[in-house]
Design an enzyme around this catalytic site. Structure first.
Site, PDB file in Angstrom:
ATOM      1  N   GLY A   1     -10.648 -15.370  -0.073  1.00  0.00           N
ATOM      2  CA  GLY A   1     -10.612 -15.713  -1.485  1.00  0.00           C
ATOM      3  C   GLY A   1      -9.252 -16.178  -1.965  1.00  0.00           C
ATOM      4  O   GLY A   1      -8.298 -16.358  -1.207  1.00  0.00           O
TER       5      GLY A   1
ATOM      6  N   CYS B   1       9.808  14.706  -9.606  1.00  0.00           N
ATOM      7  CA  CYS B   1      10.080  15.113 -10.984  1.00  0.00           C
ATOM      8  C   CYS B   1      10.918  14.031 -11.637  1.00  0.00           C
ATOM      9  O   CYS B   1      11.989  13.663 -11.135  1.00  0.00           O
ATOM     10  CB  CYS B   1      10.832  16.445 -11.017  1.00  0.00           C
ATOM     11  SG  CYS B   1      11.373  16.907 -12.690  1.00  0.00           S
TER      12      CYS B   1
ATOM     13  N   HIS C   1       5.859  -0.120  -2.705  1.00  0.00           N
ATOM     14  CA  HIS C   1       5.431   0.581  -3.920  1.00  0.00           C
ATOM     15  C   HIS C   1       5.497   2.099  -3.792  1.00  0.00           C
ATOM     16  O   HIS C   1       4.937   2.811  -4.613  1.00  0.00           O
ATOM     17  CB  HIS C   1       4.013   0.140  -4.301  1.00  0.00           C
ATOM     18  CG  HIS C   1       3.940  -1.291  -4.723  1.00  0.00           C
ATOM     19  ND1 HIS C   1       2.784  -2.032  -4.649  1.00  0.00           N
ATOM     20  CD2 HIS C   1       4.887  -2.133  -5.201  1.00  0.00           C
ATOM     21  CE1 HIS C   1       3.030  -3.265  -5.081  1.00  0.00           C
ATOM     22  NE2 HIS C   1       4.292  -3.346  -5.424  1.00  0.00           N
TER      23      HIS C   1
ATOM     24  N   ASN D   1       0.836  -1.199   0.000  1.00  0.00           N
ATOM     25  CA  ASN D   1       0.000   0.000   0.000  1.00  0.00           C
ATOM     26  C   ASN D   1       0.876   1.257   0.000  1.00  0.00           C
ATOM     27  O   ASN D   1       2.027   1.228   0.449  1.00  0.00           O
ATOM     28  CB  ASN D   1      -0.921   0.005   1.218  1.00  0.00           C
ATOM     29  CG  ASN D   1      -1.822  -1.217   1.260  1.00  0.00           C
ATOM     30  OD1 ASN D   1      -2.124  -1.809   0.220  1.00  0.00           O
ATOM     31  ND2 ASN D   1      -2.245  -1.601   2.446  1.00  0.00           N
ATOM     32  N   VAL D   2       0.298   2.349  -0.456  1.00  0.00           N
ATOM     33  CA  VAL D   2       1.038   3.612  -0.536  1.00  0.00           C
ATOM     34  C   VAL D   2       0.418   4.674   0.370  1.00  0.00           C
ATOM     35  O   VAL D   2       0.704   5.858   0.227  1.00  0.00           O
ATOM     36  CB  VAL D   2       1.097   4.117  -1.999  1.00  0.00           C
ATOM     37  CG1 VAL D   2       1.882   3.150  -2.869  1.00  0.00           C
ATOM     38  CG2 VAL D   2      -0.310   4.335  -2.587  1.00  0.00           C
TER      39      VAL D   2
ATOM     40  N   CYS E   1      14.570  15.823 -12.840  1.00  0.00           N
ATOM     41  CA  CYS E   1      15.604  16.286 -11.906  1.00  0.00           C
ATOM     42  C   CYS E   1      15.506  15.654 -10.526  1.00  0.00           C
ATOM     43  O   CYS E   1      16.308  15.965  -9.641  1.00  0.00           O
ATOM     44  CB  CYS E   1      15.569  17.814 -11.791  1.00  0.00           C
ATOM     45  SG  CYS E   1      14.116  18.461 -10.903  1.00  0.00           S
TER      46      CYS E   1
ATOM     47  N   GLY F   1      -4.266  -9.515   3.806  1.00  0.00           N
ATOM     48  CA  GLY F   1      -5.059  -8.688   2.909  1.00  0.00           C
ATOM     49  C   GLY F   1      -4.477  -8.480   1.530  1.00  0.00           C
ATOM     50  O   GLY F   1      -4.589  -7.403   0.959  1.00  0.00           O
ATOM     51  N   SER F   2      -3.884  -9.514   0.982  1.00  0.00           N
ATOM     52  CA  SER F   2      -3.310  -9.411  -0.370  1.00  0.00           C
ATOM     53  C   SER F   2      -3.547 -10.700  -1.140  1.00  0.00           C
ATOM     54  O   SER F   2      -3.347 -11.805  -0.614  1.00  0.00           O
ATOM     55  CB  SER F   2      -1.809  -9.129  -0.317  1.00  0.00           C
ATOM     56  OG  SER F   2      -1.256  -9.096  -1.619  1.00  0.00           O
ATOM     57  N   SER F   3      -3.947 -10.558  -2.403  1.00  0.00           N
ATOM     58  CA  SER F   3      -4.079 -11.710  -3.284  1.00  0.00           C
ATOM     59  C   SER F   3      -2.741 -12.114  -3.888  1.00  0.00           C
ATOM     60  O   SER F   3      -2.632 -13.166  -4.508  1.00  0.00           O
ATOM     61  CB  SER F   3      -5.072 -11.402  -4.412  1.00  0.00           C
ATOM     62  OG  SER F   3      -4.559 -10.358  -5.232  1.00  0.00           O
TER      63      SER F   3
END
Length: 289
Positions: A251, A131, A123, A106-107, A134, A223-225
């Site tokens: 799942g 930028c 991530h 997550n970010v 630069c 919490g990640s597939s």
């Protein structure tokens, strides 16, 4: 390793007592209770159109206009989100010495806001903008203030919020949206300091995350597939080294065949039970690891 779906919460408590230094790998599911939507359904399929790729962002000015117009509307949800119970529970587990560190896909920085100290933002960080010419880093809220000044008609728009601060704006002419230049070099493309789909995790950051896993005794996926390779690689690495892996996720996941234990249960409830069970064990004079 043989996966044990539907295992009891006591089995997870016992696993962590035997392997008390966890590396935790989190995905979008840990932040949904904070109001941030996730990407995939219980089959691991996209719930909505895949997000913009790095290549499309860098090559298309119209694509960047679309991205920032939608972000100006949607990012306020991400910026204003507060940590949920799962974030706080993971921070408490770290404070008690059970977690070596957290690798998050997550970010949103919610782990840090909850008090976790050892976090690798695999991530990147959505609250920073870089930028691409630069390497200037600016706070995202500063850029959004400038975007609002340049595009006042877009500020009051309302739309359904998508993951990572995006918003669903359809049938809109994005070509009228004004983008600022880099305030330092004057011509570089400004991009959120996150790894877009189609881009690579920086080598130094990947190395730090792998070192965190190697210093741990078990991996807990929350919490990640793991459909994206940047996350799946940690499960594959742990399995290759014989490190036990537990997963809390509803799942299908890409690493289902690699788990020692899998829990298709509420993340909040499972982590709360884990913290309570480990705390009880510590408090018991006769407890053994």
């Amino acid at each position: 390793m043989s996966s044990v779906p539907g295992a009891s919460e006591q089995a997870l408590i016992d696993l962590v007592r035997r392997h008390p230094r966890l590396c935790v790998l989190t995905g979008a599911g840990v932040s949904t209770d904070s109001g941030i939507p996730d990407y995939r359904d219980e089959k691991g399929e996209w719930k909505r159109s895949p997000p913009m790729t790095h290549q499309a962002y860098m090559k298309s000015h119209l694509g960047r206009q679309r991205y920032w117009a939608r972000s100006l509307v949607g990012f306020r949800l991400l910026a204003g989100a507060s940590p949920g119970r799962s974030h706080h529970t993971l921070a408490a587990l770290e404070a008690q010495g059970f977690i070596e560190g957290v690798i998050t896909q997550n970010v949103d920085r919610l782990h840090q806001k909850a008090g976790s100290k050892r976090v690798v933002d695999l991530h990147g960080r959505a609250d920073l903008v870089r930028c691409m010419q630069c390497n200037l880093l600016v706070r995202r809220h500063v850029l959004h203030e400038h975007l609002a000044e340049l595009n006042p008609d877009w500020v009051g728009m309302d739309a359904e919020i998508a993951p990572d601060g995006d918003a669903y704006l359809e049938n809109v002419d994005f070509s009228t949206f004004s983008l600022p230049d880099c305030p330092r070099c004057g011509h570089g493309i400004l991009k959120p300091d996150v790894v877009f789909f189609g881009d690579n995790v920086p080598r130094w950051r990947l190395g730090r995350a792998m070192s965190m896993l190697d210093d741990s005794q078990a991996l807990l996926v929350v919490g990640s597939s793991l459909m994206v390779f940047s996350g799946f690689r940690f499960a594959r690495h742990a399995a290759a080294r014989g490190i036990p892996i537990a997963c809390i996720n509803r799942g299908h996941t890409r690493a289902d065949a690699l788990y020692t234990l899998k829990f298709e249960t509420s993340i909040d409830e499972s982590l709360t039970a884990l913290l309570a069970g480990l705390s009880d064990a510590q408090a018991s004079p006769g407890a053994t690891g």
